[in-house]
Design a protein around this motif. Structure first.
Motif: not given
Length: 346
Positions: A4-6, A108-111, A114-116, A79-82
């Motif tokens: 998770f990150g940027d 929060n969106v990335q988490l 992950f749940e999905e 799940f990281a997004v720029g």
């Protein structure tokens, strides 16, 4: 591995999420990816990013971006997004710190992604906890985009600093949430010295008084905020270690590897015309300007990115990421080094 990150560890989510014919994305155009892949490959760099090198160390495939919707997630997902922030983007929009709509890609969106995806990884709570206990999680880097939003709104150091505890709290909450899901090995990177980036140096070039810069030529105020973030993040990790003694939480130092190269560039093969210049850009003192960013038509990169620390004004070259990954795996830039942990991955 689950990450998770940027943009420092994104492997393709940004170019998928930001694709819009009305507003072109330049990060999926050459010369991105020129060093390793030979073509743009979702990484906002000339080649591999830190988590690619970590994956290679453990014999894992390079992580797919979660938005690619791959059917094979057995070895992990990125799940990281720029551009991702630790704090939800709505906060910055409501605070009028940005005059445009941000991508909804916060931690929060990335988490939530992950749940999905969990049903594709495991079926029962016990199975999930077992799978996650044998995985390596990365939470970060996060924070640079939060602070950049405030800096770019013309705020001062005293106005940026109050955001630091909030950002760190969000990161710590995410780490704890993953631990409760079954994570046992979590790497939490700190902030790099963003005051040394060509982007910030260009945007804040009106601060031409000597006292605003350190002896390397980096911005003192921006780097003080980064160090404050890293200090508070270490404290938060310490508290989580006490609360979850059976969990290994690694603080990954993103700040000092960059500084060490800047202080002794020739030792690391950095021979570019100026250690603070970007490899790919459209000119100017730091080879970065808003009207000619890397990937735009006519914007070129130097032939040897490994001779540079910075790739495109914000992100680093593959050579820099390789050095950082090695420091996180073996030390001295991780507490404790990843390969010195008693992990089933090793």
């Amino acid at each position: 591995m689950f990450t998770f990150g940027d943009s420092y560890i994104d492997t393709g989510n940004f170019v998928i999420m930001a694709a819009n014919p009305a507003m072109p994305v330049w990060q999926d155009k050459p010369p991105y990816g020129m060093t390793f892949f030979g073509h743009p490959a979702g990484r906002i760099s000339d080649g591999r990013v830190i988590v690619d090198f970590i994956a290679e160390q453990f014999g894992l495939p390079l992580l797919r971006a979660s938005l690619q919707n791959s059917s094979d997630v057995s070895k992990g997902v990125n799940f990281a997004v720029g551009g991702a922030t630790a704090i939800d983007v709505g906060f910055y929009e409501r605070s009028k710190l940005v005059q445009f709509q941000l991508l909804n890609n916060s931690l929060n969106v990335q988490l939530g992604w992950f749940e999905e995806l969990k049903p594709s990884i495991c079926n029962t709570t016990k199975e999930c906890r077992d799978r996650f206990s044998k995985a390596l999680f990365f939470v970060g880097e996060l924070g640079v985009n939060d602070y950049s939003v405030v800096w770019n709104a013309g705020k001062t150091e005293d106005q940026v600093k109050p955001h630091v505890p909030k950002v760190v709290q969000k990161i710590a909450m995410a780490v704890e949430r993953l631990i409760k899901e079954g994570a046992v090995y979590v790497v939490v990177p700190g902030n790099p010295p963003y005051g040394c980036s060509p982007t910030m140096l260009t945007l804040r070039s009106s601060l031409n008084r000597t006292k605003n810069y350190d002896r390397i030529g980096c911005l003192n105020d921006v780097n003080r905020v980064a160090r404050r973030h890293n200090s508070l993040l270490r404290v938060a990790i310490g508290a989580l270690r006490v609360k979850y003694p059976r969990t290994t939480i690694i603080f990954a130092d993103f700040y000092h590897p960059i500084i060490s190269i800047l202080q002794n560039p020739s030792r690391f093969g950095v021979t570019g015309p100026d250690t603070l210049r970007a490899c790919c850009g459209g000119g100017g003192k730091y080879n970065w300007n808003t009207s000619a960013v890397c990937g735009m038509p006519g914007v070129t990169a130097y032939k040897d990115p490994s001779a540079f620390i910075n790739w495109d004004g914000v992100h680093y070259t593959e050579a820099t990421y390789r050095y950082i990954a090695k420091g996180w795996l073996y030390g001295p830039f991780a507490d404790p080094p990843i390969l010195k942990c008693r992990s089933p991955l090793i």
